[in-house]
Design a protein around this motif. Sequence first.
Motif, PDB file in Angstrom:
ATOM      1  N   ILE A   8     -63.768-110.373 -26.803  1.00  0.00           N
ATOM      2  CA  ILE A   8     -65.123-110.799 -27.160  1.00  0.00           C
ATOM      3  C   ILE A   8     -65.772-109.796 -28.108  1.00  0.00           C
ATOM      4  CG2 ILE A   8     -67.340-111.607 -26.277  1.00  0.00           C
ATOM      5  CD1 ILE A   8     -65.976-112.003 -23.552  1.00  0.00           C
ATOM      6  N   HIS A   9     -66.302-110.341 -29.198  1.00  0.00           N
ATOM      7  CA  HIS A   9     -66.963-109.562 -30.244  1.00  0.00           C
ATOM      8  C   HIS A   9     -68.273-110.233 -30.644  1.00  0.00           C
ATOM      9  CE1 HIS A   9     -63.502-106.921 -31.539  1.00  0.00           C
ATOM     10  NE2 HIS A   9     -62.832-107.849 -30.880  1.00  0.00           N
ATOM     11  N   ALA A  10     -68.943-109.646 -31.632  1.00  0.00           N
ATOM     12  CA  ALA A  10     -70.105-110.199 -32.309  1.00  0.00           C
ATOM     13  C   ALA A  10     -70.170-109.481 -33.659  1.00  0.00           C
ATOM     14  CB  ALA A  10     -71.372-109.922 -31.490  1.00  0.00           C
ATOM     15  N   PRO A  11     -70.906-109.950 -34.665  1.00  0.00           N
ATOM     16  CA  PRO A  11     -71.897-111.022 -34.680  1.00  0.00           C
ATOM     17  C   PRO A  11     -71.547-112.155 -35.637  1.00  0.00           C
ATOM     18  CG  PRO A  11     -72.511-109.374 -36.297  1.00  0.00           C
ATOM     19  CD  PRO A  11     -71.099-109.068 -35.845  1.00  0.00           C
ATOM     20  N   TYR A  12     -70.304-112.504 -35.815  1.00  0.00           N
ATOM     21  CA  TYR A  12     -69.972-113.432 -36.905  1.00  0.00           C
ATOM     22  C   TYR A  12     -70.106-114.901 -36.529  1.00  0.00           C
ATOM     23  CZ  TYR A  12     -68.591-109.237 -39.293  1.00  0.00           C
ATOM     24  OH  TYR A  12     -68.617-107.989 -39.867  1.00  0.00           O
ATOM     25  N   GLY A  13     -70.322-115.189 -35.250  1.00  0.00           N
ATOM     26  CA  GLY A  13     -70.619-116.566 -34.852  1.00  0.00           C
ATOM     27  C   GLY A  13     -69.472-117.544 -35.072  1.00  0.00           C
ATOM     28  N   ALA A  24     -66.548-105.670 -25.730  1.00  0.00           N
ATOM     29  CA  ALA A  24     -67.025-104.409 -26.326  1.00  0.00           C
ATOM     30  C   ALA A  24     -65.892-103.460 -26.688  1.00  0.00           C
ATOM     31  CB  ALA A  24     -68.041-103.718 -25.414  1.00  0.00           C
ATOM     32  N   ILE A  25     -64.871-104.007 -27.314  1.00  0.00           N
ATOM     33  CA  ILE A  25     -63.894-103.146 -27.998  1.00  0.00           C
ATOM     34  C   ILE A  25     -64.638-102.383 -29.097  1.00  0.00           C
ATOM     35  CG2 ILE A  25     -61.863-103.181 -29.511  1.00  0.00           C
ATOM     36  CD1 ILE A  25     -60.872-105.606 -27.908  1.00  0.00           C
ATOM     37  N   HIS A  26     -65.620-103.059 -29.652  1.00  0.00           N
ATOM     38  CA  HIS A  26     -66.574-102.418 -30.565  1.00  0.00           C
ATOM     39  C   HIS A  26     -67.856-102.145 -29.779  1.00  0.00           C
ATOM     40  CE1 HIS A  26     -64.164-104.462 -33.948  1.00  0.00           C
ATOM     41  NE2 HIS A  26     -63.813-103.202 -33.847  1.00  0.00           N
ATOM     42  N   GLY A  27     -68.216-100.879 -29.683  1.00  0.00           N
ATOM     43  CA  GLY A  27     -69.276-100.480 -28.760  1.00  0.00           C
ATOM     44  C   GLY A  27     -70.664-100.953 -29.123  1.00  0.00           C
ATOM     45  N   ASP A  28     -70.877-101.326 -30.383  1.00  0.00           N
ATOM     46  CA  ASP A  28     -72.223-101.762 -30.779  1.00  0.00           C
ATOM     47  C   ASP A  28     -72.388-103.277 -30.661  1.00  0.00           C
ATOM     48  OD1 ASP A  28     -70.514-102.348 -32.879  1.00  0.00           O
ATOM     49  OD2 ASP A  28     -71.790-101.456 -34.442  1.00  0.00           O
ATOM     50  N   GLU A  29     -71.436-103.949 -30.049  1.00  0.00           N
ATOM     51  CA  GLU A  29     -71.518-105.391 -29.843  1.00  0.00           C
ATOM     52  C   GLU A  29     -71.896-105.626 -28.373  1.00  0.00           C
ATOM     53  OE1 GLU A  29     -68.236-105.830 -33.403  1.00  0.00           O
ATOM     54  OE2 GLU A  29     -67.676-106.529 -31.400  1.00  0.00           O
ATOM     55  N   LEU A  30     -73.175-105.380 -28.098  1.00  0.00           N
ATOM     56  CA  LEU A  30     -73.632-105.314 -26.701  1.00  0.00           C
ATOM     57  C   LEU A  30     -73.475-106.654 -25.999  1.00  0.00           C
ATOM     58  CD1 LEU A  30     -76.863-103.130 -27.057  1.00  0.00           C
ATOM     59  CD2 LEU A  30     -74.468-102.420 -27.006  1.00  0.00           C
ATOM     60  N   THR A  31     -73.687-107.748 -26.736  1.00  0.00           N
ATOM     61  CA  THR A  31     -73.566-109.073 -26.122  1.00  0.00           C
ATOM     62  C   THR A  31     -72.131-109.343 -25.659  1.00  0.00           C
ATOM     63  OG1 THR A  31     -73.247-109.983 -28.335  1.00  0.00           O
ATOM     64  CG2 THR A  31     -75.475-110.134 -27.397  1.00  0.00           C
ATOM     65  N   PRO A  78     -65.027-105.468 -19.120  1.00  0.00           N
ATOM     66  CA  PRO A  78     -66.193-105.833 -19.952  1.00  0.00           C
ATOM     67  C   PRO A  78     -66.559-104.794 -21.008  1.00  0.00           C
ATOM     68  CG  PRO A  78     -66.640-106.274 -17.636  1.00  0.00           C
ATOM     69  CD  PRO A  78     -65.369-105.467 -17.692  1.00  0.00           C
ATOM     70  N   VAL A  79     -66.281-103.523 -20.724  1.00  0.00           N
ATOM     71  CA  VAL A  79     -66.646-102.465 -21.685  1.00  0.00           C
ATOM     72  C   VAL A  79     -65.402-101.627 -21.968  1.00  0.00           C
ATOM     73  CG1 VAL A  79     -68.186-100.543 -22.203  1.00  0.00           C
ATOM     74  CG2 VAL A  79     -68.998-102.400 -20.723  1.00  0.00           C
ATOM     75  N   LEU A  80     -64.633-102.056 -22.956  1.00  0.00           N
ATOM     76  CA  LEU A  80     -63.434-101.286 -23.289  1.00  0.00           C
ATOM     77  C   LEU A  80     -63.800-100.004 -24.032  1.00  0.00           C
ATOM     78  CD1 LEU A  80     -60.308-101.330 -23.083  1.00  0.00           C
ATOM     79  CD2 LEU A  80     -60.322-102.090 -25.462  1.00  0.00           C
ATOM     80  N   ASN A  81     -64.945-100.014 -24.699  1.00  0.00           N
ATOM     81  CA  ASN A  81     -65.356 -98.858 -25.510  1.00  0.00           C
ATOM     82  C   ASN A  81     -66.699 -98.314 -25.015  1.00  0.00           C
ATOM     83  OD1 ASN A  81     -66.082 -97.020 -27.476  1.00  0.00           O
ATOM     84  ND2 ASN A  81     -66.042 -98.475 -29.182  1.00  0.00           N
TER      85      ASN A  81
END
Length: 268
Positions: free
Chosen positions: A180-185, A69-76, A101-104
């Motif tokens: 860890i990011h999302a949602p590009y799979g 969660a460097i990007h806060g809206d990537e909850l997974t 787990p929650v950098l942002n």
Amino acid sequence: AAAAPAGPEACALFLARLPTVSRAQCEEAQLTPSGALSAHGVPLFWRDVPAPVGTGAAEAPLRVLIAGAIHGDELTAAALALRWIALAEQAGRPVHWRFIPVLNPDGLLARPATRTNGRGVDLNRNFPTPGWEKDAPLYWDKRTKRDPRRFPGKAPLSEPESQFLHAQMAAFRPHLIVSIHAPYGVLDFDGPLSPPERLGRLWLDQVGIFPGSLGNYGGVHRGMPVVTIELPHALNMPADAEVRSMWRDLLRWMGEHWPEAPGTEPRP
Ligand SMILES: [Zn+2]
């Protein structure tokens, strides 16, 4: 880690935003305040899982930093990092894991959640890659058309969250960073090693280099391998079997590159 100031408890803050994470799982992760704070003053929590005594390399274990969660809206992304803490504890490997787990947290806790931190900065464009002062604003202007979700900040490391991760690179000296990011799979990789071909159902697809990104800074310029995981959904978690499958594949790949850290083959 140094004693951290008392602050809000991690699960009270984050649990409602972590898909499929139960209260028991969150509490068992034992996140503690690192002492660093977000732009809005929320603690940046962490958890260390040291190499167990008697695993051979306990004096000089492999060090792996896992950030979600460097990007806060990537909850997974936050949920996966947290779920992997239990697997790291069970693994019994000569590896010292440091989980953030929650950098942002500002972005994660915003309603709705935001990619950027509390000051509107995309933390994954705020790392001090060479030429940042010219390249990052130029990229933002020309390539993103000044997308506010991708604002790199006014200066490299202008934000407390990116400063914290940068300080961890110096203090913890990780052999490997997993971001860890999302949602590009997909799976991405930057650094001097041959990349993992796949983690679970995610296949390698090196998507490119961005001014100020962690992969670019850590992997390309600091020579610290960065595995970037892009989960397929930002809100829907992979199945439990996939959570474990990605973990096993990560351990297997680590075992190929760091044979001095034996036993990274998965247990049945
Ligand atoms: Zn992201």
